[in-house]
Design a protein around this motif. Structure first.
Motif, PDB file in Angstrom:
ATOM      1  N   ARG A   1       1.188   5.634  -2.037  1.00  0.00           N
ATOM      2  CA  ARG A   1       2.286   6.842  -1.824  1.00  0.00           C
ATOM      3  C   ARG A   1       3.080   6.504  -3.272  1.00  0.00           C
ATOM      4  N   GLU A   2       3.659   6.159  -3.479  1.00  0.00           N
ATOM      5  CA  GLU A   2       4.517   6.064  -4.809  1.00  0.00           C
ATOM      6  C   GLU A   2       3.759   6.622  -6.210  1.00  0.00           C
ATOM      7  N   ASP A   3       2.147   5.515  -6.400  1.00  0.00           N
ATOM      8  CA  ASP A   3       2.010   5.780  -7.951  1.00  0.00           C
ATOM      9  C   ASP A   3       0.676   6.347  -7.689  1.00  0.00           C
ATOM     10  N   LYS A   4       0.331   6.698  -6.218  1.00  0.00           N
ATOM     11  CA  LYS A   4      -0.774   7.752  -6.222  1.00  0.00           C
ATOM     12  C   LYS A   4      -2.625   6.961  -6.481  1.00  0.00           C
TER      13      LYS A   4
ATOM     14  N   ASN B   1      -5.622   5.250  -5.352  1.00  0.00           N
ATOM     15  CA  ASN B   1      -5.882   5.376  -3.740  1.00  0.00           C
ATOM     16  C   ASN B   1      -7.499   6.200  -3.492  1.00  0.00           C
TER      17      ASN B   1
ATOM     18  N   THR C   1       1.025  -1.112   0.180  1.00  0.00           N
ATOM     19  CA  THR C   1      -0.187   0.798   0.107  1.00  0.00           C
ATOM     20  C   THR C   1       0.896   1.460  -0.106  1.00  0.00           C
ATOM     21  N   GLU C   2       2.465   1.223   1.141  1.00  0.00           N
ATOM     22  CA  GLU C   2       2.750   2.049   0.108  1.00  0.00           C
ATOM     23  C   GLU C   2       3.746   2.588  -0.366  1.00  0.00           C
ATOM     24  N   LYS C   3       2.948   1.350  -2.131  1.00  0.00           N
ATOM     25  CA  LYS C   3       3.794   1.619  -2.868  1.00  0.00           C
ATOM     26  C   LYS C   3       3.111   2.617  -3.708  1.00  0.00           C
TER      27      LYS C   3
END
Length: 163
Positions: free
Chosen positions: A61-64, A66, A56-58
C-alpha cells in the motif's frame, strides 16, 4: 440420529458446529490480489500473520510494490530489505522473485489455478498452494496445518441424540 455416524456425517456435524461457534473462516492475511496473497503466504512461513500484515501493508500500500512485474525487475537486495523482519528473508526474497518471473514467463503474470502448476512456482509447496486455491477460487482443499489437523481431536462436543 441413532447409532453410529458415518464419516461424512461426522465431518458435516463438526463443520456445522465450528461455523456456529466461530463463523465462516476468513484468511488472516491482508491482500487485494491473488499475487499479493501468494507473496503474503510465502512470507508467512515461520512468521506471524500479524508481522506479515505489517510488512505487506507497507510494501503493497505505502510503497506500492505489489505486482509480479515489480518483483521480477527488482534487485534481490531491495526485496530482502522490504521483508527482512519476516525472518528467513534471503530465501523468501529469492522465492518471491522466482515466482514473479515464472508467472510472467509462463502465465502472463496470472496465478494458475492448477495445483501442479502452482507447485512449480518458487517458494510454493502444498500448504501455500492450498491456501491460495482455497482463498482465491474457493476450491475445497485439504488443510496442511498441524494445528488445524489436530482440531477435530480436541473438539469434545458430541452430537445430541434425538429424543
Amino acid at each position: 440420529m441413532g447409532g453410529k455416524m458415518t464419516k461424512k456425517e461426522k465431518v458435516k456435524y463438526i463443520l456445522q458446529k465450528m461455523e456456529e461457534k466461530f463463523g465462516k473462516p476468513k484468511c488472516a492475511l491482508n491482500f487485494e490480489t491473488p499475487f499479493e496473497l501468494l507473496v503474503a503466504v510465502i512470507l508467512s512461513a515461520q512468521c506471524t500473520d500479524k508481522r506479515v500484515n505489517i510488512v505487506t501493508e507497507k510494501m503493497f500500500r505505502e510503497d506500492k510494490i505489489n505486482t509480479p512485474e515489480q518483483f521480477a525487475s527488482m534487485e534481490l537486495s531491495e526485496i530482502e530489505e522490504l521483508i527482512r523482519s519476516t525472518g528467513f528473508y534471503k530465501n523468501k526474497a529469492k522465492n518471491i522473485q522466482k515466482a514473479a518471473r515464472q508467472l510472467l514467463e509462463k502465465y502472463n503474470g496470472e496465478l494458475p489455478k492448477d495445483m501442479d502448476k502452482l507447485l512449480e512456482l518458487g517458494g510454493v509447496g502444498r500448504k501455500t498452494a492450498n491456501v491460495v486455491r482455497g482463498e482465491i477460487w474457493t476450491l475445497p482443499v485439504r488443510p496442511q496445518d498441524r494445528t488445524f489437523l489436530q482440531l477435530p481431536q480436541s473438539f469434545h462436543e458430541r452430537p445430541q441424540r434425538a429424543q
